[in-house]
Design a protein around this motif. Structure first.
Motif, PDB file in Angstrom:
ATOM      1  N   PHE A  15       4.367   0.054   9.387  1.00 11.84           N
ATOM      2  CA  PHE A  15       3.643   0.585  10.493  1.00 11.84           C
ATOM      3  C   PHE A  15       3.608   2.043  10.305  1.00 11.84           C
ATOM      4  CE2 PHE A  15       3.059   2.442  14.587  1.00 11.84           C
ATOM      5  CZ  PHE A  15       1.520   2.392  14.881  1.00 11.84           C
ATOM      6  N   ILE A  16       4.902   2.649  10.359  1.00  9.57           N
ATOM      7  CA  ILE A  16       5.188   3.978  10.355  1.00  9.57           C
ATOM      8  C   ILE A  16       4.655   4.590   9.069  1.00  9.57           C
ATOM      9  CG2 ILE A  16       7.116   5.792  10.119  1.00  9.57           C
ATOM     10  CD1 ILE A  16       8.625   4.234  11.958  1.00  9.57           C
ATOM     11  N   LEU A  17       4.731   3.808   7.779  1.00 12.17           N
ATOM     12  CA  LEU A  17       4.111   4.331   6.613  1.00 12.17           C
ATOM     13  C   LEU A  17       2.703   4.185   6.595  1.00 12.17           C
ATOM     14  CD1 LEU A  17       6.503   2.273   3.954  1.00 12.17           C
ATOM     15  CD2 LEU A  17       6.370   4.876   4.564  1.00 12.17           C
ATOM     16  N   LYS A  18       2.023   3.631   7.200  1.00  9.96           N
ATOM     17  CA  LYS A  18       0.359   3.584   7.443  1.00  9.96           C
ATOM     18  C   LYS A  18       0.203   4.756   8.182  1.00  9.96           C
ATOM     19  CE  LYS A  18      -0.633  -1.496   7.414  1.00  9.96           C
ATOM     20  NZ  LYS A  18      -0.904  -2.504   8.054  1.00  9.96           N
ATOM     21  N   PHE A  19       0.787   5.067   9.239  1.00 16.79           N
ATOM     22  CA  PHE A  19       0.771   6.151  10.220  1.00 16.79           C
ATOM     23  C   PHE A  19       0.777   7.385   9.327  1.00 16.79           C
ATOM     24  CE2 PHE A  19       2.441   9.694  12.602  1.00 16.79           C
ATOM     25  CZ  PHE A  19       1.236   9.935  13.549  1.00 16.79           C
ATOM     26  N   PRO A  75       0.798  -1.157  -0.086  1.00 19.80           N
ATOM     27  CA  PRO A  75       0.115   0.052   0.053  1.00 19.80           C
ATOM     28  C   PRO A  75       0.871   1.081   0.013  1.00 19.80           C
ATOM     29  CG  PRO A  75      -0.983  -1.646   1.634  1.00 19.80           C
ATOM     30  CD  PRO A  75       0.432  -1.988   1.152  1.00 19.80           C
ATOM     31  N   GLY A  76       2.300   1.272   0.486  1.00 21.61           N
ATOM     32  CA  GLY A  76       2.698   2.287   0.567  1.00 21.61           C
ATOM     33  C   GLY A  76       3.696   2.623  -0.690  1.00 21.61           C
ATOM     34  N   TYR A 135      -1.459  -8.103  -2.608  1.00 24.68           N
ATOM     35  CA  TYR A 135      -2.136  -6.454  -2.946  1.00 24.68           C
ATOM     36  C   TYR A 135      -1.596  -6.019  -4.232  1.00 24.68           C
ATOM     37  CZ  TYR A 135      -2.919  -1.566  -2.395  1.00 24.68           C
ATOM     38  OH  TYR A 135      -3.041  -0.065  -2.366  1.00 24.68           O
ATOM     39  N   TRP A 136      -2.438  -5.841  -5.143  1.00 26.04           N
ATOM     40  CA  TRP A 136      -1.834  -5.729  -6.337  1.00 26.04           C
ATOM     41  C   TRP A 136      -2.974  -4.699  -7.208  1.00 26.04           C
ATOM     42  CZ3 TRP A 136       3.041  -6.150  -7.888  1.00 26.04           C
ATOM     43  CH2 TRP A 136       3.477  -6.157  -9.136  1.00 26.04           C
ATOM     44  N   GLN A 147       6.200  -8.615   1.535  1.00 24.98           N
ATOM     45  CA  GLN A 147       5.097  -8.252   1.678  1.00 24.98           C
ATOM     46  C   GLN A 147       3.903  -8.866   0.843  1.00 24.98           C
ATOM     47  OE1 GLN A 147       3.788  -5.980   4.245  1.00 24.98           O
ATOM     48  NE2 GLN A 147       5.769  -6.105   4.823  1.00 24.98           N
ATOM     49  N   LEU A 148       4.322  -9.446  -0.300  1.00 28.07           N
ATOM     50  CA  LEU A 148       3.289 -10.214  -1.101  1.00 28.07           C
ATOM     51  C   LEU A 148       3.151 -11.521  -0.549  1.00 28.07           C
ATOM     52  CD1 LEU A 148       4.316  -9.001  -4.595  1.00 28.07           C
ATOM     53  CD2 LEU A 148       2.201  -8.476  -3.688  1.00 28.07           C
TER      54      LEU A 148
END
Length: 264
Positions: free
Chosen positions: A144-148, A20-21, A56-57, A50-51
């Motif tokens: 996690f930091i990227l989601k935040f 997602p990032g 996620y694609w 991650q995949l």
């Protein structure tokens, strides 16, 4: 229609397709506006880590792949140098996929004759090679930091404030992170010199830079998760980092920002 900037060479890395990032929309916009005789994909193009956890694609990620394949079909030399997140591709070194050649590393000769060693850099990172568990832990924390960061910047956007990267700020402020980056740069230029090169182009640490380190040229092309940067070489041999934070289709219609330049 905006004109396409054409370069002698273009380096991009750390796209992290499959997460997602990944800022695939910005990268696709950049690739529409930039072309080159040679494009180096300097690792972590796909994020296998991650995949394997969650598939996620979205369509934008597929569009980036198709755009690169199309450039290769039309005559651009495209070289894929895998990194740690797409290390699976290393088993296909010296093979071609749709005119994209996979190589473990490469030597690039600049217009002025200087040679640059092109490699992702993970194999010269002690954390990645000797403590994989710590590397994976760091990757989870980074995710996690990227989601935040996405939530934080969505709120800033609603307030009319510009984008601000939390993780980039932490990298630049935490002493251990600064020391790690410095040590990484030292190792990379020494390895380049050992290979008879005058410099190195790498990715891996997500920090775009062009500078001289111990008499050798250190170039990092950044990433397409936070910094949204690429390294380019003009036809007369000048190197610069181009940041692409504003899509051409946007109302502001901003052009590229040249963050650093090194004359050939």
């Amino acid at each position: 229609m905006n004109p396409v900037s054409h370069y002698r060479t273009l380096w991009i890395s750390d796209i992290h397709l499959g997460t997602p990032g990944c800022q695939a929309d910005y990268l696709l916009d950049f690739l529409r506006c930039h072309d080159a005789d040679t494009i180096y994909l300097v690792g972590d193009i796909l994020d296998g880590w991650q995949l394997r956890k969650t598939w996620y694609w979205p369509q934008a990620h597929n569009d980036v792949v198709q755009k690169l394949l199309r450039k290769a079909r039309k005559g651009t030399r495209v070289v894929y140098v895998p990194g740690n997140h797409d290390a699976l591709m290393r088993q296909f070194c010296d093979l071609a996929f749709g005119d994209i050649v996979v190589q473990d590393e490469a030597i690039h000769t600049l217009a002025d004759g200087r040679k640059l060693w092109v490699v992702h850099g993970d194999l010269f990172d002690g954390v990645t090679t000797h403590a994989r568990w710590l590397s994976h832990l760091g990757d989870s924390l980074y995710t996690f930091i990227l989601k935040f960061n996405r939530w934080f910047n969505a709120a800033r956007a609603r307030l009319g404030l510009p984008y601000w990267s939390v993780s980039q700020y932490l990298k630049h402020q935490v002493k251990n992170a600064v020391n790690y980056i410095h040590a990484f740069e030292q190792v990379m230029v020494e390895e380049a010199r050992r290979r008879g090169c005058q410099g190195v182009v790498c990715g891996h640490i997500h920090k775009a830079e062009i500078r001289e380190v111990n008499g050798a040229l250190y170039c990092n092309d950044g990433d397409w998760v936070e910094s949204l940067t690429a390294l380019v070489e003009t036809h007369d041999g000048a190197l610069s980092i181009v940041e692409w934070r504003q899509k051409v289709a946007s109302p502001l219609n901003l052009g590229p920002i040249h963050l650093a330049e090194q004359e050939g």
